[in-house]
Design a protein around this motif. Structure first.
Motif, mmCIF file in Angstrom:
data_model
loop_
_atom_site.group_PDB
_atom_site.id
_atom_site.type_symbol
_atom_site.label_atom_id
_atom_site.label_comp_id
_atom_site.label_asym_id
_atom_site.label_seq_id
_atom_site.Cartn_x
_atom_site.Cartn_y
_atom_site.Cartn_z
ATOM 1 N N TYR A 23 0.784 -1.190 -0.083
ATOM 2 C CA TYR A 23 0.058 -0.241 0.031
ATOM 3 C C TYR A 23 0.856 1.183 0.009
ATOM 4 O O TYR A 23 0.418 2.149 -0.793
ATOM 5 C CB TYR A 23 -0.883 0.120 1.277
ATOM 6 N N GLN A 24 1.712 1.178 0.824
ATOM 7 C CA GLN A 24 2.722 2.298 0.873
ATOM 8 C C GLN A 24 3.370 2.541 -0.452
ATOM 9 O O GLN A 24 3.809 3.698 -1.192
ATOM 10 C CB GLN A 24 3.914 2.121 1.983
ATOM 11 N N ALA A 25 3.873 1.541 -1.296
ATOM 12 C CA ALA A 25 4.412 1.649 -2.464
ATOM 13 C C ALA A 25 3.530 2.309 -3.402
ATOM 14 O O ALA A 25 3.751 3.168 -4.379
ATOM 15 C CB ALA A 25 4.842 0.376 -3.021
ATOM 16 N N ALA A 26 2.107 2.174 -3.412
ATOM 17 C CA ALA A 26 1.232 2.651 -4.083
ATOM 18 C C ALA A 26 0.965 4.019 -4.043
ATOM 19 O O ALA A 26 0.801 4.948 -4.994
ATOM 20 C CB ALA A 26 -0.068 1.816 -3.926
ATOM 21 N N LEU A 27 0.951 4.302 -2.608
ATOM 22 C CA LEU A 27 0.795 5.546 -2.202
ATOM 23 C C LEU A 27 1.945 6.499 -2.678
ATOM 24 O O LEU A 27 1.592 7.630 -3.263
ATOM 25 C CB LEU A 27 0.628 5.706 -0.715
ATOM 26 N N GLU A 28 3.265 6.209 -2.687
ATOM 27 C CA GLU A 28 4.250 6.949 -3.267
ATOM 28 C C GLU A 28 4.130 7.083 -4.589
ATOM 29 O O GLU A 28 4.563 8.216 -5.180
ATOM 30 C CB GLU A 28 5.663 6.113 -3.009
ATOM 31 N N ILE A 29 3.729 6.057 -5.469
ATOM 32 C CA ILE A 29 3.568 6.443 -6.798
ATOM 33 C C ILE A 29 2.519 7.582 -7.280
ATOM 34 O O ILE A 29 2.651 8.364 -7.804
ATOM 35 C CB ILE A 29 2.798 4.987 -7.665
ATOM 36 N N ILE A 30 1.277 7.528 -6.221
ATOM 37 C CA ILE A 30 0.339 8.355 -6.715
ATOM 38 C C ILE A 30 0.896 10.102 -5.893
ATOM 39 O O ILE A 30 0.888 11.029 -7.039
ATOM 40 C CB ILE A 30 -1.015 8.278 -5.924
ATOM 41 N N ASN A 31 1.502 9.940 -5.082
ATOM 42 C CA ASN A 31 2.084 11.154 -4.652
ATOM 43 C C ASN A 31 3.032 11.694 -5.304
ATOM 44 O O ASN A 31 3.462 12.799 -5.585
ATOM 45 C CB ASN A 31 2.562 11.159 -3.072
ATOM 46 N N ARG A 32 4.099 10.765 -5.901
ATOM 47 C CA ARG A 32 5.142 11.345 -6.588
ATOM 48 C C ARG A 32 4.745 11.884 -8.022
ATOM 49 O O ARG A 32 5.105 13.058 -8.717
ATOM 50 C CB ARG A 32 6.042 10.335 -7.050
ATOM 51 N N SER A 33 3.494 11.223 -8.638
ATOM 52 C CA SER A 33 3.194 11.878 -9.672
ATOM 53 C C SER A 33 2.354 13.099 -9.737
ATOM 54 O O SER A 33 2.846 14.266 -10.173
ATOM 55 C CB SER A 33 1.967 10.951 -10.223
ATOM 56 N N LEU A 34 1.812 13.331 -8.487
ATOM 57 C CA LEU A 34 1.346 14.732 -8.165
ATOM 58 C C LEU A 34 2.345 15.671 -7.901
ATOM 59 O O LEU A 34 2.379 16.642 -8.458
ATOM 60 C CB LEU A 34 0.379 14.747 -6.995
#
Length: 340
Positions: free
Chosen positions: A210-221
């Motif tokens: 989940y934290q890996a998924a969150l990092e992908i979304i946050n980094r894109s933003l």
């Protein structure tokens, strides 16, 4: 303003755009069928100057249009002709032959506008976080890493290399992508709600994944919050007579280097459709000798960005306005071809 003054003003603007030289009454009488003598034209020009539509740089010279004169010309005397089929075909072919990636759409749009108008073109591309989430996919890179590919409705593709958490497999990441796609499809990136993240967290189950998924979304933003600015045509515009003054050129180039300032200037016109801001009408003092024509473009009804032409007040308004009006609708068509 009566019809005769309108015809004389239109003739002066047309001649000055073409020649960059002050226009005199004898020249007008010779070139245009105005039906009156040079003396009458001279009197009418004096009236137009008194009314603020013309300016005289020197007592012995002819007149040039003022910002007010150009404004009347654009608003009342200039029905922009439609873009010809030949020009449309050339633009379409230009895109087909040169654009292979979404980012190139905006670069080539700036290039096309500057080549056609011989002025500076500015394209303000969309913010990634204003786009709508379409899907997330993962591609295996090696035993310890995957490539995350985030796509939006506007056709933007963002790639990130992500390390697999201890104990996680590629299949775990494929499952994570399925959960995220089901939850976020159709959601604007900057409007992702905590409840949606909570649902993703519950369905994934594994906190590291989940934290890996969150990092992908946050980094894109985080990396795409800034709008992208594309400029074209500086060399074309600097060849025009107005920019033989070295000091004027230097000031213009210094302004164009200030990316945030240029964005602020365009933001002032965002959402206004096709607009023309002439000379002294411009709020920023650095472009009080220039005109700015802007058009906002949309995708799926959503406002995305701005395209603009910046040039001397003596620019060919009809050509620039017609081109921007066409490109305004055409960008969305080109972008749609890149949607997955």
């Amino acid at each position: 303003m009566d019809e005769r003054k309108e015809r004389i003003l239109q003739a002066i603007v047309t001649d000055y755009i073409e020649s960059a030289e002050p226009v005199g009454s004898r020249t007008l009488a010779r070139k245009h069928d105005l039906g009156v003598s040079p003396a009458t034209i001279r009197n009418e020009m004096a009236d137009l100057e008194m009314l603020g539509y013309l300016e005289q740089l020197h007592t012995s010279s002819g007149r040039i249009p003022s910002s007010k004169g150009y404004r009347f010309y654009v608003d009342e005397l200039l029905p922009p002709p439609p873009l010809g089929e030949r020009e449309k075909a050339l633009i379409d072919q230009w895109y087909k032959s040169r654009v292979k990636e979404i980012d190139e759409v905006f670069k080539e749009t700036a290039r096309i506008i500057s080549k056609v108008t011989n002025n500076i073109s500015i394209v303000l591309a969309p913010q990634m976080n204003k786009a709508t989430f379409r899907c997330l996919q993962f591609l295996p890179l090696d035993e310890n890493r995957v490539i995350a590919v985030l796509m939006t409705d506007a056709g933007f593709v963002e790639n990130r290399i992500v390390s697999l958490p201890d104990g996680a497999t590629f299949d775990d990441f494929k499952r994570m992508a399925g959960v995220i796609n089901d939850t976020l499809a159709g959601v604007t990136l900057d409007a992702i709600h905590p409840s949606e993240l909570k649902r993703i967290r519950a369905e994934i189950g594994d906190e590291d994944i989940y934290q890996a998924a969150l990092e992908i979304i946050n980094r894109s933003l985080d990396t795409e919050k800034k709008e992208r600015l594309y400029l074209g045509g500086t060399s074309e515009m600097l060849s025009q007579p107005e920019f033989h003054d070295v000091e004027k050129v230097k000031n213009l180039l210094l302004m164009l280097e200030e990316e945030e300032l240029v964005k602020d200037i365009l933001h002032a016109h965002l959402g206004d459709g096709l607009t023309v801001s002439i000379g002294q009408e411009n709020d920023y003092k650095g472009i009080k000798d220039l005109s700015l024509i802007t058009a906002t473009y949309k995708l799926g009804g959503e406002l995305l960005g701005t395209i603009a032409v910046m040039g001397p007040t003596r620019m060919e308004y009809a050509k620039a306005m017609t081109l921007l009006d066409y490109m305004n609708g055409h960008i969305a068509e080109v972008i749609n071809k890149f949607r997955w």
